[in-house]
Design a protein around this motif. Structure first.
Motif, PDB file in Angstrom:
ATOM      1  N   ARG A  82     -97.114   3.394  14.296  1.00 21.11           N
ATOM      2  CA  ARG A  82     -98.446   3.575  14.847  1.00 21.11           C
ATOM      3  C   ARG A  82     -98.449   4.770  15.805  1.00 21.11           C
ATOM      4  O   ARG A  82     -97.424   5.112  16.392  1.00 21.11           O
ATOM      5  CB  ARG A  82     -98.916   2.312  15.586  1.00 21.11           C
ATOM      6  CG  ARG A  82     -98.950   1.068  14.707  1.00 21.11           C
ATOM      7  CD  ARG A  82     -99.423  -0.147  15.484  1.00 21.11           C
ATOM      8  NE  ARG A  82    -100.836  -0.055  15.809  1.00 21.11           N
ATOM      9  CZ  ARG A  82    -101.477  -0.924  16.599  1.00 21.11           C
ATOM     10  NH1 ARG A  82    -100.795  -1.923  17.179  1.00 21.11           N
ATOM     11  NH2 ARG A  82    -102.770  -0.795  16.838  1.00 21.11           N
ATOM     12  N   VAL A  83     -99.616   5.393  15.945  1.00 24.64           N
ATOM     13  CA  VAL A  83     -99.756   6.580  16.793  1.00 24.64           C
ATOM     14  C   VAL A  83    -100.449   6.197  18.095  1.00 24.64           C
ATOM     15  O   VAL A  83    -101.489   5.527  18.087  1.00 24.64           O
ATOM     16  CB  VAL A  83    -100.547   7.683  16.066  1.00 24.64           C
ATOM     17  CG1 VAL A  83    -100.774   8.880  16.993  1.00 24.64           C
ATOM     18  CG2 VAL A  83     -99.817   8.131  14.811  1.00 24.64           C
ATOM     19  N   TYR A  84     -99.864   6.657  19.206  1.00 27.69           N
ATOM     20  CA  TYR A  84    -100.393   6.375  20.534  1.00 27.69           C
ATOM     21  C   TYR A  84    -100.547   7.689  21.301  1.00 27.69           C
ATOM     22  O   TYR A  84     -99.982   8.722  20.938  1.00 27.69           O
ATOM     23  CB  TYR A  84     -99.442   5.464  21.308  1.00 27.69           C
ATOM     24  CG  TYR A  84     -99.175   4.134  20.656  1.00 27.69           C
ATOM     25  CD1 TYR A  84     -99.946   3.015  20.965  1.00 27.69           C
ATOM     26  CD2 TYR A  84     -98.136   3.986  19.734  1.00 27.69           C
ATOM     27  CE1 TYR A  84     -99.684   1.782  20.374  1.00 27.69           C
ATOM     28  CE2 TYR A  84     -97.876   2.761  19.133  1.00 27.69           C
ATOM     29  CZ  TYR A  84     -98.660   1.666  19.469  1.00 27.69           C
ATOM     30  OH  TYR A  84     -98.405   0.457  18.877  1.00 27.69           O
ATOM     31  N   THR A  85    -101.281   7.595  22.399  1.00 31.06           N
ATOM     32  CA  THR A  85    -101.494   8.745  23.275  1.00 31.06           C
ATOM     33  C   THR A  85    -100.464   8.764  24.393  1.00 31.06           C
ATOM     34  O   THR A  85    -100.111   7.730  24.945  1.00 31.06           O
ATOM     35  CB  THR A  85    -102.909   8.687  23.880  1.00 31.06           C
ATOM     36  OG1 THR A  85    -103.866   8.871  22.838  1.00 31.06           O
ATOM     37  CG2 THR A  85    -103.109   9.773  24.921  1.00 31.06           C
ATOM     38  N   LEU A  91    -104.506   4.017  29.746  1.00 32.38           N
ATOM     39  CA  LEU A  91    -105.188   2.759  29.453  1.00 32.38           C
ATOM     40  C   LEU A  91    -105.373   2.555  27.950  1.00 32.38           C
ATOM     41  O   LEU A  91    -105.278   1.429  27.447  1.00 32.38           O
ATOM     42  CB  LEU A  91    -106.538   2.742  30.177  1.00 32.38           C
ATOM     43  CG  LEU A  91    -107.275   1.403  30.259  1.00 32.38           C
ATOM     44  CD1 LEU A  91    -106.400   0.325  30.877  1.00 32.38           C
ATOM     45  CD2 LEU A  91    -108.563   1.567  31.055  1.00 32.38           C
ATOM     46  N   HIS A  92    -105.617   3.655  27.238  1.00 30.70           N
ATOM     47  CA  HIS A  92    -105.751   3.549  25.784  1.00 30.70           C
ATOM     48  C   HIS A  92    -104.444   3.107  25.142  1.00 30.70           C
ATOM     49  O   HIS A  92    -104.418   2.203  24.292  1.00 30.70           O
ATOM     50  CB  HIS A  92    -106.206   4.904  25.209  1.00 30.70           C
ATOM     51  CG  HIS A  92    -106.604   4.825  23.775  1.00 30.70           C
ATOM     52  ND1 HIS A  92    -106.814   5.943  22.999  1.00 30.70           N
ATOM     53  CD2 HIS A  92    -106.827   3.769  22.953  1.00 30.70           C
ATOM     54  CE1 HIS A  92    -107.147   5.577  21.775  1.00 30.70           C
ATOM     55  NE2 HIS A  92    -107.169   4.264  21.718  1.00 30.70           N
ATOM     56  N   SER A  93    -103.333   3.718  25.544  1.00 29.51           N
ATOM     57  CA  SER A  93    -102.022   3.358  24.996  1.00 29.51           C
ATOM     58  C   SER A  93    -101.716   1.885  25.243  1.00 29.51           C
ATOM     59  O   SER A  93    -101.253   1.170  24.343  1.00 29.51           O
ATOM     60  CB  SER A  93    -100.918   4.215  25.622  1.00 29.51           C
ATOM     61  OG  SER A  93    -101.250   5.575  25.633  1.00 29.51           O
ATOM     62  N   ILE A  94    -101.957   1.435  26.478  1.00 26.14           N
ATOM     63  CA  ILE A  94    -101.627   0.055  26.853  1.00 26.14           C
ATOM     64  C   ILE A  94    -102.472  -0.933  26.066  1.00 26.14           C
ATOM     65  O   ILE A  94    -101.960  -1.906  25.496  1.00 26.14           O
ATOM     66  CB  ILE A  94    -101.826  -0.126  28.365  1.00 26.14           C
ATOM     67  CG1 ILE A  94    -100.819   0.741  29.138  1.00 26.14           C
ATOM     68  CG2 ILE A  94    -101.677  -1.597  28.766  1.00 26.14           C
ATOM     69  CD1 ILE A  94    -101.153   0.918  30.602  1.00 26.14           C
ATOM     70  N   ASN A  95    -103.789  -0.691  26.004  1.00 27.89           N
ATOM     71  CA  ASN A  95    -104.663  -1.594  25.263  1.00 27.89           C
ATOM     72  C   ASN A  95    -104.339  -1.602  23.776  1.00 27.89           C
ATOM     73  O   ASN A  95    -104.340  -2.655  23.129  1.00 27.89           O
ATOM     74  CB  ASN A  95    -106.122  -1.205  25.488  1.00 27.89           C
ATOM     75  CG  ASN A  95    -106.694  -1.775  26.772  1.00 27.89           C
ATOM     76  OD1 ASN A  95    -106.329  -2.868  27.182  1.00 27.89           O
ATOM     77  ND2 ASN A  95    -107.584  -1.031  27.413  1.00 27.89           N
ATOM     78  N   GLN A  96    -104.050  -0.429  23.234  1.00 29.58           N
ATOM     79  CA  GLN A  96    -103.721  -0.356  21.808  1.00 29.58           C
ATOM     80  C   GLN A  96    -102.427  -1.101  21.508  1.00 29.58           C
ATOM     81  O   GLN A  96    -102.331  -1.859  20.538  1.00 29.58           O
ATOM     82  CB  GLN A  96    -103.604   1.112  21.383  1.00 29.58           C
ATOM     83  CG  GLN A  96    -103.334   1.304  19.895  1.00 29.58           C
ATOM     84  CD  GLN A  96    -103.120   2.763  19.539  1.00 29.58           C
ATOM     85  OE1 GLN A  96    -103.172   3.638  20.396  1.00 29.58           O
ATOM     86  NE2 GLN A  96    -102.863   3.025  18.266  1.00 29.58           N
ATOM     87  N   PHE A  97    -101.425  -0.909  22.353  1.00 28.73           N
ATOM     88  CA  PHE A  97    -100.121  -1.513  22.101  1.00 28.73           C
ATOM     89  C   PHE A  97    -100.207  -3.037  22.171  1.00 28.73           C
ATOM     90  O   PHE A  97     -99.606  -3.746  21.350  1.00 28.73           O
ATOM     91  CB  PHE A  97     -99.105  -0.999  23.118  1.00 28.73           C
ATOM     92  CG  PHE A  97     -97.706  -1.498  22.887  1.00 28.73           C
ATOM     93  CD1 PHE A  97     -96.907  -0.932  21.908  1.00 28.73           C
ATOM     94  CD2 PHE A  97     -97.185  -2.537  23.647  1.00 28.73           C
ATOM     95  CE1 PHE A  97     -95.613  -1.395  21.677  1.00 28.73           C
ATOM     96  CE2 PHE A  97     -95.899  -3.010  23.427  1.00 28.73           C
ATOM     97  CZ  PHE A  97     -95.116  -2.437  22.435  1.00 28.73           C
ATOM     98  N   PHE A  98    -100.965  -3.553  23.133  1.00 28.57           N
ATOM     99  CA  PHE A  98    -101.054  -5.001  23.306  1.00 28.57           C
ATOM    100  C   PHE A  98    -102.289  -5.600  22.624  1.00 28.57           C
ATOM    101  O   PHE A  98    -102.598  -6.782  22.831  1.00 28.57           O
ATOM    102  CB  PHE A  98    -101.054  -5.349  24.799  1.00 28.57           C
ATOM    103  CG  PHE A  98     -99.727  -5.103  25.468  1.00 28.57           C
ATOM    104  CD1 PHE A  98     -98.640  -5.930  25.215  1.00 28.57           C
ATOM    105  CD2 PHE A  98     -99.553  -4.036  26.336  1.00 28.57           C
ATOM    106  CE1 PHE A  98     -97.411  -5.703  25.828  1.00 28.57           C
ATOM    107  CE2 PHE A  98     -98.328  -3.806  26.956  1.00 28.57           C
ATOM    108  CZ  PHE A  98     -97.255  -4.641  26.697  1.00 28.57           C
TER     109      PHE A  98
END
Length: 382
Positions: free
Chosen positions: A92-95, A100-107
């Motif tokens: 998966r691709v993260y920022t 906050l986007h990375s954290i919310n996406q990951f969890f």
């Protein structure tokens, strides 16, 4: 008072020093082993695609130092550029930096800032002592899941050792944001040179009191006949590495050309340990005002720096620091030479810091001349 000065290296340190001292009325000779100026900031047009390529890896100019910003803009136009980085982890691709986007996406969540801050704090590992290494620092900030997904594998690939062997201070420089801000840097001034860094450095060296000699290998006898030497080569090389070589990481670049876009961003990191390379850089994204039908990318792999390799990142582990201490002591016993820049002081330096230190070093030399004082071996302690 007119002096004959030698600059070893035509990168930013040597170019800024040469320009400042030439403008002060001194004669400056600049030597470099490479066929071009600019050192690792060198840029050139890719002949196949027309893309402006950062030959030795991307360099983004960012600073809070208004004087440095004005200085580099004297020699070329710096256009606005916002650096954004992505990372691939677990398919998966993260920022990045982690926000906050990375954290919310990951969890798989939609937490607001305060909730996310408390959530990550609850994940963090509480240590009964101050973190002693990179891994402990990461765990105390992020907890196991985020650390293992984003930092553990990447760090081991980049530095060639376990994160437990690296100092905690490395991670302290990496921001953790509880907003959706994905600008990689915080600095007031950020940009890219419209025509690349090489024309800017060439303009710095374009002065009647400066003579430039490329494809020239420096050795100590060349210093004879000059009033002072500013040496931006590797500190240990000045002494022939007779006590041992300081540790560096170098990079291997695998070039690939692609029709259209390859990855949709300037930099894609690869956090997973099983992927051998650390990142892919797509160079047309470093000049977003240009348009190209094709794209050129470089896949970067980090490894130990050997003889003949280009040193990129000083490792500065315990054995390197011990060796560095020895070379620093010997450097202070030298006369007629000042060690400058990232190689001469064995430090990782951003470009704005390099320019600032070179400006300050030139001012220190002129002040030393004016007061008949010897120039120190280091304008900034390594």
């Amino acid at each position: 008072m007119r002096k004959s000065l030698l600059m070893v290296g035509a990168g930013l340190s040597g170019a800024v020093l040469a320009r400042q001292l030439a403008e002060a009325g001194h004669d400056v000779t600049v030597l470099d082993t490479r066929s071009h100026v600019g050192g690792n900031c060198h840029t050139q047009r890719d002949p196949e695609t027309g893309v402006l390529v950062h030959v030795y890896g991307p360099h983004i100019f960012h600073t809070d130092d208004a004087e440095v910003w004005d200085y580099i803009n004297r020699f070329g136009r710096i256009r606005p550029y916002t650096h954004r980085v992505k990372t691939t982890s677990g398919g998966r691709v993260y920022t990045l930096p982690m926000n906050l986007h990375s954290i919310n996406q990951f969890f798989d969540a939609a937490m607001p800032p305060a909730e996310a801050r408390a959530f990550v704090a609850a994940k963090a590992v509480t240590l009964p002592y101050t973190p002693r290494n990179f891994e402990e620092q990461a765990l105390s900030m992020l907890g196991h899941e985020l650390y293992e997904a984003f930092f553990k594998g990447y760090t081991a690939k980049q530095w060639g050792c376990e994160p437990t062997e690296l100092p905690a201070a490395i991670l302290k420089r990496l921001p953790l944001r509880f907003t959706y801000d994905d600008n990689y840097f915080f600095h007031t001034y950020q940009g890219m040179p419209e025509d690349g860094y090489t024309p800017i450095i060439a303009a710095m060296l374009d002065h009647p009191c400066i003579s430039l000699s490329l494809n020239t290998q420096f050795d100590r006898p060349l210093a004879q006949g000059f009033d002072h030497v500013f040496y931006s080569g590797p500190l240990d090389s000045w002494f022939g590495q007779d006590a041992g070589a300081l540790g560096y990481r170098t990079l291997d670049f695998a070039r690939l050309v692609h029709d259209g876009d390859y990855q949709g961003c300037a930099v894609m990191n690869y956090a997973d340990a099983e992927i051998p390379y650390t990142r892919v850089t797509e160079h047309k994204y470093f000049a977003p005002w240009e348009h190209h039908a094709r794209s050129v990318c470089y896949r970067e792999t980090s490894r130990a720096c050997g003889p003949g390799d280009i040193p990129y990142y000083p490792i500065r582990l315990a054995k390197d620091k011990a060796l560095l201490t020895d070379y620093i002591a010997r450097a202070h016993c030298e006369t007629g030479v000042t060690f400058v820049g990232r190689l001469g002081t064995y430090r990782y330096l951003d470009m704005d810091v390099t320019i600032r230190e070179a400006l300050d070093c030139a001012a220190l030399y002129l002040e030393s001349l004016a007061h008949d004082r010897p120039m120190p071996a280091f304008a900034v302690a390594p």
